[in-house]
Design an enzyme around this catalytic site. Sequence first.
Site, PDB file in Angstrom:
ATOM      1  N   ALA A  15      -6.243   2.458  -6.045  1.00 15.06           N
ATOM      2  CA  ALA A  15      -7.042   2.056  -4.879  1.00 15.06           C
ATOM      3  C   ALA A  15      -8.523   1.965  -5.236  1.00 15.06           C
ATOM      4  CB  ALA A  15      -6.832   3.049  -3.741  1.00 15.06           C
ATOM      5  N   SER A  38     -12.254  11.953 -11.012  1.00 13.95           N
ATOM      6  CA  SER A  38     -12.153  13.245 -11.666  1.00 13.95           C
ATOM      7  C   SER A  38     -10.890  13.304 -12.516  1.00 13.95           C
ATOM      8  CB  SER A  38     -12.125  14.335 -10.593  1.00 13.95           C
ATOM      9  OG  SER A  38     -11.581  15.507 -11.120  1.00 13.95           O
ATOM     10  N   VAL A  46       2.252   7.282  -9.947  1.00 12.78           N
ATOM     11  CA  VAL A  46       3.389   6.404  -9.644  1.00 12.78           C
ATOM     12  C   VAL A  46       2.837   5.142  -8.970  1.00 12.78           C
ATOM     13  CG1 VAL A  46       5.297   8.057  -9.432  1.00 12.78           C
ATOM     14  CG2 VAL A  46       3.738   7.733  -7.514  1.00 12.78           C
ATOM     15  N   ALA A  49       5.669  -1.150  -8.655  1.00 11.60           N
ATOM     16  CA  ALA A  49       6.286  -2.403  -8.220  1.00 11.60           C
ATOM     17  C   ALA A  49       5.424  -3.036  -7.140  1.00 11.60           C
ATOM     18  CB  ALA A  49       7.679  -2.131  -7.678  1.00 11.60           C
ATOM     19  N   LYS A  77       8.929  -9.738 -11.335  1.00 10.64           N
ATOM     20  CA  LYS A  77       9.790  -9.177 -10.288  1.00 10.64           C
ATOM     21  C   LYS A  77      10.186 -10.278  -9.309  1.00 10.64           C
ATOM     22  CE  LYS A  77       9.807  -5.986  -6.419  1.00 10.64           C
ATOM     23  NZ  LYS A  77       9.087  -4.973  -5.645  1.00 10.64           N
ATOM     24  N   VAL A 184     -16.065  15.905  -6.684  1.00  8.83           N
ATOM     25  CA  VAL A 184     -16.879  16.094  -5.483  1.00  8.83           C
ATOM     26  C   VAL A 184     -16.517  17.451  -4.880  1.00  8.83           C
ATOM     27  CG1 VAL A 184     -17.369  15.196  -3.162  1.00  8.83           C
ATOM     28  CG2 VAL A 184     -16.891  13.603  -5.036  1.00  8.83           C
ATOM     29  N   LEU A 332      -3.909   5.647  -0.554  1.00 13.29           N
ATOM     30  CA  LEU A 332      -3.130   6.739   0.034  1.00 13.29           C
ATOM     31  C   LEU A 332      -3.926   7.515   1.080  1.00 13.29           C
ATOM     32  CD1 LEU A 332      -1.428   7.989  -3.251  1.00 13.29           C
ATOM     33  CD2 LEU A 332      -0.368   6.661  -1.422  1.00 13.29           C
ATOM     34  N   THR A 343       5.008  -1.721  -0.940  1.00 14.07           N
ATOM     35  CA  THR A 343       3.934  -2.304  -0.134  1.00 14.07           C
ATOM     36  C   THR A 343       2.566  -1.628  -0.285  1.00 14.07           C
ATOM     37  OG1 THR A 343       4.950  -1.030   1.647  1.00 14.07           O
ATOM     38  CG2 THR A 343       5.284  -3.397   1.684  1.00 14.07           C
ATOM     39  N   ILE A 345       0.378  -1.013  -2.834  1.00 11.42           N
ATOM     40  CA  ILE A 345      -0.696  -1.703  -3.557  1.00 11.42           C
ATOM     41  C   ILE A 345      -1.133  -2.932  -2.745  1.00 11.42           C
ATOM     42  CG2 ILE A 345      -1.281  -2.963  -5.688  1.00 11.42           C
ATOM     43  CD1 ILE A 345       0.550  -0.903  -7.163  1.00 11.42           C
TER      44      ILE A 345
HETATM   45  P1  FAD Z   1      -4.515   8.445  -6.355  1.00 12.79           P
HETATM   46  O1  FAD Z   1      -3.772   7.740  -7.425  1.00 12.79           O
HETATM   47  O2  FAD Z   1      -4.033   9.809  -5.963  1.00 12.79           O
HETATM   48  O3  FAD Z   1      -6.032   8.558  -6.838  1.00 12.79           O
HETATM   49  C1  FAD Z   1      -6.936   9.433  -6.208  1.00 12.79           C
HETATM   50  C2  FAD Z   1      -8.226   9.436  -7.011  1.00 12.79           C
HETATM   51  O4  FAD Z   1      -9.170  10.236  -6.313  1.00 12.79           O
HETATM   52  C3  FAD Z   1      -8.094  10.026  -8.413  1.00 12.79           C
HETATM   53  O5  FAD Z   1      -8.879   9.297  -9.319  1.00 12.79           O
HETATM   54  C4  FAD Z   1      -8.668  11.427  -8.235  1.00 12.79           C
HETATM   55  O6  FAD Z   1      -9.185  11.940  -9.427  1.00 12.79           O
HETATM   56  C5  FAD Z   1      -9.782  11.134  -7.241  1.00 12.79           C
HETATM   57  N1  FAD Z   1     -10.232  12.301  -6.503  1.00 12.79           N
HETATM   58  C6  FAD Z   1      -9.558  13.014  -5.572  1.00 12.79           C
HETATM   59  N2  FAD Z   1     -10.315  14.051  -5.137  1.00 12.79           N
HETATM   60  C7  FAD Z   1     -11.496  13.964  -5.789  1.00 12.79           C
HETATM   61  C8  FAD Z   1     -12.674  14.736  -5.803  1.00 12.79           C
HETATM   62  N3  FAD Z   1     -12.818  15.834  -5.057  1.00 12.79           N
HETATM   63  N4  FAD Z   1     -13.691  14.366  -6.615  1.00 12.79           N
HETATM   64  C9  FAD Z   1     -13.590  13.261  -7.413  1.00 12.79           C
HETATM   65  N5  FAD Z   1     -12.490  12.502  -7.453  1.00 12.79           N
HETATM   66  C10 FAD Z   1     -11.453  12.850  -6.659  1.00 12.79           C
HETATM   67  N6  FAD Z   1       2.888   1.565  -4.423  1.00 12.79           N
HETATM   68  C11 FAD Z   1       3.306   0.341  -4.734  1.00 12.79           C
HETATM   69  O7  FAD Z   1       2.648  -0.641  -4.398  1.00 12.79           O
HETATM   70  N7  FAD Z   1       4.474   0.173  -5.414  1.00 12.79           N
HETATM   71  C12 FAD Z   1       5.272   1.203  -5.756  1.00 12.79           C
HETATM   72  O8  FAD Z   1       6.297   0.997  -6.394  1.00 12.79           O
HETATM   73  C13 FAD Z   1       4.886   2.498  -5.367  1.00 12.79           C
HETATM   74  N8  FAD Z   1       5.651   3.573  -5.638  1.00 12.79           N
HETATM   75  C14 FAD Z   1       5.272   4.805  -5.189  1.00 12.79           C
HETATM   76  C15 FAD Z   1       6.130   5.891  -5.314  1.00 12.79           C
HETATM   77  C16 FAD Z   1       5.781   7.113  -4.787  1.00 12.79           C
HETATM   78  C17 FAD Z   1       6.715   8.265  -4.895  1.00 12.79           C
HETATM   79  C18 FAD Z   1       4.530   7.295  -4.166  1.00 12.79           C
HETATM   80  C19 FAD Z   1       4.116   8.633  -3.628  1.00 12.79           C
HETATM   81  C20 FAD Z   1       3.660   6.227  -4.055  1.00 12.79           C
HETATM   82  C21 FAD Z   1       4.031   4.980  -4.528  1.00 12.79           C
HETATM   83  N9  FAD Z   1       3.209   3.880  -4.363  1.00 12.79           N
HETATM   84  C22 FAD Z   1       3.637   2.641  -4.707  1.00 12.79           C
HETATM   85  C23 FAD Z   1       1.862   4.054  -3.819  1.00 12.79           C
HETATM   86  C24 FAD Z   1       0.861   4.015  -4.969  1.00 12.79           C
HETATM   87  O9  FAD Z   1       1.152   5.023  -5.901  1.00 12.79           O
HETATM   88  C25 FAD Z   1      -0.544   4.219  -4.428  1.00 12.79           C
HETATM   89  O10 FAD Z   1      -0.773   3.375  -3.344  1.00 12.79           O
HETATM   90  C26 FAD Z   1      -1.554   3.890  -5.478  1.00 12.79           C
HETATM   91  O11 FAD Z   1      -1.295   4.574  -6.649  1.00 12.79           O
HETATM   92  C27 FAD Z   1      -2.939   4.221  -4.995  1.00 12.79           C
HETATM   93  O12 FAD Z   1      -3.187   5.578  -5.016  1.00 12.79           O
HETATM   94  P2  FAD Z   1      -4.654   6.039  -4.719  1.00 12.79           P
HETATM   95  O13 FAD Z   1      -5.563   5.384  -5.672  1.00 12.79           O
HETATM   96  O14 FAD Z   1      -4.908   5.882  -3.273  1.00 12.79           O
HETATM   97  O15 FAD Z   1      -4.591   7.626  -4.981  1.00 12.79           O
END
Ligand code: FAD
Length: 494
Positions: A15, A38, A46, A49, A77, A184, A332, A343, A345
């Site tokens: 994200a 961090s 994870v 797809a 895909k 943070v 997330l 969905t 991503i």
């Molecule tokens: P994260 O990957 O958790 O990243 C969070 C970031 O915030 C990290 O860099 C962390 O270091 C940073 N952070 C957090 N707290 C702090 C802090 N205090 N200070 C500094 N940095 C901080 N999506 C799809 O589109 N297709 C899929 O097939 C799919 N499969 C999935 C399967 C599972 C089981 C799950 C749970 C999710 C899946 N997803 C899928 C969703 C996908 O994984 C997420 O949408 C995507 O990875 C984005 O995650 P994110 O970047 O929001 O969070």
Amino acid sequence: MDKIKNITIVGGGTAGWISAALLVKVLGKTHNITLIESAAIGTIGVGEATIPPITHLNNALGIDEKTFLKATQGTMKLGIEFENWSTQGSKYMHAFGGVGKNLPFCDFHHAYLRAKALGENRFFGDFSLNYQAAKQNKFAKLPNITGTNLPGIVYAYHFDASLYAKLLSEYSQGRGVKRIEGKVVDVTQEQVTGNITELTLENGERISGDLFIDCSGLRGLLIEQTLKTGYEDWGHWLPCDRAVAIPCESPTPIAPYTRSVAKDAGWCWHIPLQHRMGNGMVYSSAHMSDEQAENTLRESLPGKALADPNFIKFKTGRRLKQWNNNVVAIGLSSGFLEPLESTSIHLIQMGVIRLLKCFPHHGIKSCEVDEYNRQSKMEFENIRDFIILHYKANQRDDSAFWQHCQRMEVPPSLARKIDLFEQTGKVFREQDDLFTEVAWQQVLLGQGITPHDTHPMASTLSDEQLTDLMDNLDTLIQRSVAQMSDHEEFLEKL
Ligand code: FAD
């Protein structure tokens, strides 16, 4: 609020880096963009797809397919195959692209259902070019079924999300995004408005901003832990609340589709990449222990495990406001819908595009924030209904979990849709619904719902015309598939 000049992103997962890349691509050097991540906290690890609009994201960024697939160990895909979701032993695919050939004002599935009543024994998916290519491990960029104006191959990708984040990190930093490694630990807010003004890192460094993008993952560091925005829990409709993931060696040939295999209290995903296969089990902790889930997943691994299990807890639902004060939650932190239809991503991509469309160049206006939140809510709810359908419309009688899903009440918006399809065979796409009518038809039929009626237009075809239509489509599709490369050959050529 004054002009927005400094944008601060918290989080460097998929994200965070998609947000940084799109913002810097569109806004250029007019804004200062900083991203804090961090390594000590890490990412969720994870999310591999995707669905077809991902190709627009790469196009918008100007990342060509060859570079992308090479950098992310990506594969093509064509859809998701659902095994055991309707009954044990059943199979169907939600394939991207079209199925069959529509009649005037009447979707193809009405003609198919009539043909079926007359003895047609091919499956609905036999009339999908994507499905037939997927099952034969074929791929080609084909805008139309050969010799027709019927839609051709529609595709998305499987890829290693951490490699994608790395690619986008290089892309963004190369265009001026400032990356800060650090955790943070404190957030400062303006007393009167509640707007966030500054973040403090563990080493004491302070980073200010006018607009903050919360990409901190499930914890929602700014949107929830700081602003206490609130969360709508959809666990009563989507009972799975845990996942365990274990990658394994990739079996050959590398399939151009995702597999989703229903188990006693959840389902397993298998996502083929070039260098490994991503696998996981999504399950309901009320019906299955962590140990049972891990064992179920291990039993279904198609190759040697390559890592220890990664257990993840989640709560399905959405943040009540995805934009609150001067914080926009993307990824997330904005909510979570389980990965059954890949969905998340896409929701990240749409969140950033929506922000760019509503970008508060001259300060944040509440009408713009409200519109952003209204659209985000609708988008989440449409996807939610589509995912619930897979659970609700199961015909399984072999486990308490599946029977619970059959009995559960569903949102009125979905109940209405199922009822209309059951009684009339009709299904309509909501405005802005991500999923097309043909996507809904594939899942409704695949889950075992047979409509009591069909559109009168399908009855204007004679029995012979119906048979000809089915045979011709079958021939055209098989002819097109025969001209395609093997999926692996396609990847190698790239
Ligand atoms: P994260 O990957 O958790 O990243 C969070 C970031 O915030 C990290 O860099 C962390 O270091 C940073 N952070 C957090 N707290 C702090 C802090 N205090 N200070 C500094 N940095 C901080 N999506 C799809 O589109 N297709 C899929 O097939 C799919 N499969 C999935 C399967 C599972 C089981 C799950 C749970 C999710 C899946 N997803 C899928 C969703 C996908 O994984 C997420 O949408 C995507 O990875 C984005 O995650 P994110 O970047 O929001 O969070």
